[in-house]
Every structure is written in C-alpha cells, then in structure tokens.
Write a protein that holds these residues in place. Sequence first.
Motif, mmCIF file in Angstrom:
data_model
loop_
_atom_site.group_PDB
_atom_site.id
_atom_site.type_symbol
_atom_site.label_atom_id
_atom_site.label_comp_id
_atom_site.label_asym_id
_atom_site.label_seq_id
_atom_site.Cartn_x
_atom_site.Cartn_y
_atom_site.Cartn_z
ATOM 1 N N ARG A 1 -4.716 1.636 -0.943
ATOM 2 C CA ARG A 1 -5.228 2.370 0.221
ATOM 3 C C ARG A 1 -5.548 3.819 -0.146
ATOM 4 O O ARG A 1 -6.591 4.355 0.250
ATOM 5 C CB ARG A 1 -4.202 2.338 1.354
ATOM 6 C CG ARG A 1 -4.695 3.012 2.638
ATOM 7 C CD ARG A 1 -3.661 2.917 3.750
ATOM 8 N NE ARG A 1 -2.415 3.562 3.398
ATOM 9 C CZ ARG A 1 -1.224 2.967 3.421
ATOM 10 N NH1 ARG A 1 -1.117 1.711 3.762
ATOM 11 N NH2 ARG A 1 -0.140 3.648 3.085
ATOM 12 N N LEU B 1 -1.235 7.978 6.723
ATOM 13 C CA LEU B 1 -1.134 6.520 6.652
ATOM 14 C C LEU B 1 0.083 6.096 5.834
ATOM 15 O O LEU B 1 0.735 5.087 6.138
ATOM 16 C CB LEU B 1 -2.414 5.933 6.052
ATOM 17 C CG LEU B 1 -3.677 6.096 6.914
ATOM 18 C CD1 LEU B 1 -4.908 5.620 6.150
ATOM 19 C CD2 LEU B 1 -3.535 5.336 8.230
ATOM 20 N N GLU C 1 3.189 6.430 8.073
ATOM 21 C CA GLU C 1 3.294 5.394 9.105
ATOM 22 C C GLU C 1 3.427 3.987 8.540
ATOM 23 O O GLU C 1 4.216 3.180 9.040
ATOM 24 C CB GLU C 1 2.066 5.473 10.019
ATOM 25 C CG GLU C 1 1.968 4.370 11.066
ATOM 26 C CD GLU C 1 3.147 4.342 12.020
ATOM 27 O OE1 GLU C 1 3.349 3.295 12.670
ATOM 28 O OE2 GLU C 1 3.877 5.357 12.119
ATOM 29 N N ARG C 2 2.673 3.673 7.504
ATOM 30 C CA ARG C 2 2.592 2.288 7.035
ATOM 31 C C ARG C 2 3.253 2.031 5.686
ATOM 32 O O ARG C 2 3.286 0.895 5.204
ATOM 33 C CB ARG C 2 1.127 1.861 6.975
ATOM 34 C CG ARG C 2 0.430 1.943 8.321
ATOM 35 C CD ARG C 2 -1.022 1.552 8.224
ATOM 36 N NE ARG C 2 -1.692 1.692 9.515
ATOM 37 C CZ ARG C 2 -2.991 1.483 9.723
ATOM 38 N NH1 ARG C 2 -3.762 1.121 8.693
ATOM 39 N NH2 ARG C 2 -3.505 1.629 10.919
ATOM 40 N N SER D 1 0.916 2.530 -0.440
ATOM 41 C CA SER D 1 -0.145 1.626 -0.872
ATOM 42 C C SER D 1 -1.073 2.395 -1.800
ATOM 43 O O SER D 1 -1.876 3.213 -1.351
ATOM 44 C CB SER D 1 -0.936 1.067 0.319
ATOM 45 O OG SER D 1 -2.053 0.311 -0.137
#
Length: 280
Positions: free
Chosen positions: A158, A148, A151-152, A155
């Motif tokens: 997260r 994650l 890709e993003r 965070s």
Amino acid sequence: MTKMAKTLAMLNSAFVHTLVAAILPIAFVTTGCLDGVQTEIGGEHYAEKQHESLYFLPAWLHMPGNTLVNIGYVIVGVVWTRTVYRAERTSQAGFSGRDAYMFYVFCFASMFYGPAQFLRIVTQWHRVAVVDQWVTLPIFAWVVAWCLHIERGWSGRRNLLVILASFLAYFLTLLTAVGFEIALGVHIASAVCVGAWIYRKYGSSNARVSLGQAVLCCLGFVTLKLLDHNLAAVHGFFQHFTGHFWSKICDFLQIHYVCQFFMHITETKIQLQLQKTKRT
C-alpha cells in the motif's frame, strides 16, 4: 537480533528506501523527457534583493535568505529522527518498528528536500527545478500512507502504491502549464482530509493543537510564496527576508508539526490497544 539491532535495521531500511525514491526522479529527469515542463527559473521570480557579494558569503550565494533557510529542513529531519529513534529503543510496548519506519521515511525525505531546494536556488537550472517540484508531492502523499498505516496496519504494498500514484501525478505537468499546481493542490487537500479523518479516530487535545499548527503552516507555505513580490513592495525588509523565505520556514515547521501530530496519534492508539488488551 537485539532490540538495538532491529532499530538500526529499520532506520537503515527507511534511509535506503527514501534514497531510492529520491534517485529515481533524478535519473528520469536526466533523460530530458521533462525538459518541456514549465518551471520558474531566473532571479525575476524571487523578490529577494540579489547580492554579487555579501560580507563573508561566497559570490555565488546571490540570495542568502532564500538559500540558507533550507537548512531548516535538515535540522527538523535530524531532530525528529533522533526523537523517534530514542522512543523506539526505550518504548516498553506498542511503539513498533513499523511505526518508527513511517517517521524515519518522512524525516529522511525532509533531509533530502532541503538540499534540493538549496540547489534549485543556487543553480537556477531547469532540471533541478523539475526534481524539486517532483519530490514535493510524495512528502504530502506519505501523510496519506501514514494515516492508512495507523488505521489499517502495516502494508508495504500500500505504501508503494501511494507513492507510485504520487510520482505519476507529476506527469500532469506534460498536459497543462498548471499541472504541478493541480497535483500539489490535490496532494495538500488529500493530506489535510485524511489527517482530519485519523484525528477523529485517535485524536487528543495535543493532536488537535498539532494538526491545527500543521494546517496553519501549510496555509503560510502556500500564501506567503504567492505574496513574495507583493510583500517586497510593501517594505524593504521583505526584500531581504521575503515571502519565499517565510514560506520555507512555514514549510519545515509544517513537517515538525506533522511529526508531532503523528506522535500523539500513535501514542493514543497504543493506549487504546493496551486498554482493549486489559479488558480481554
């Protein structure tokens, strides 16, 4: 702040966060709330022929193969920490401190996991076995958080939520005798599926090889442990170097190949970002 100072700060941050994540299960287990969890305690659960004493080894080391193999986790963690540290320091563009942080946490988790396995074999204490089971889950969950991140982007919230969900999954053990097996199966499946997803986005031939090697080692980690006593019945060799022993080798090699996979994935993403910057 110099680049070296930033690198050391990220390394220290990863170490502290991983240490805290390791201490919390230990603290919780000492309360006795998980004393009812089913674990495999006792020499009968291991196929390795036990020794009262073996040459120069201490008397308490009844299963030297299953015990000493756990140094592999520490070696893999140290080697990859050094590799990533050097990559972060020498990288001219793209390889960020946050990318390195994801590696460092995974490597420190491997270094902590080795001693946990060691203590479980040597002590055969129920609470140590519970901690050993519990800390297994976040290692697989970190692969999901890592994908994650690729890709993003970064965070911290997260990452925290993923690890928190992983820790909470262990409480399935209070609901059923196979709660750990269910939780572990879900974690493994999630890591493989999300790893395949990120490969489709940033894959390369090198990443494909590393992903395949990691999955094969994961299969070896599971199946060889299950076949521990079956292999020992086939040949005396497997009474000394047992299915459990080879399962551990597959496990820390799995960690190595996961790091290798993410190194290739990260490099590919950096290249794509640089190409996009040049076009604009």
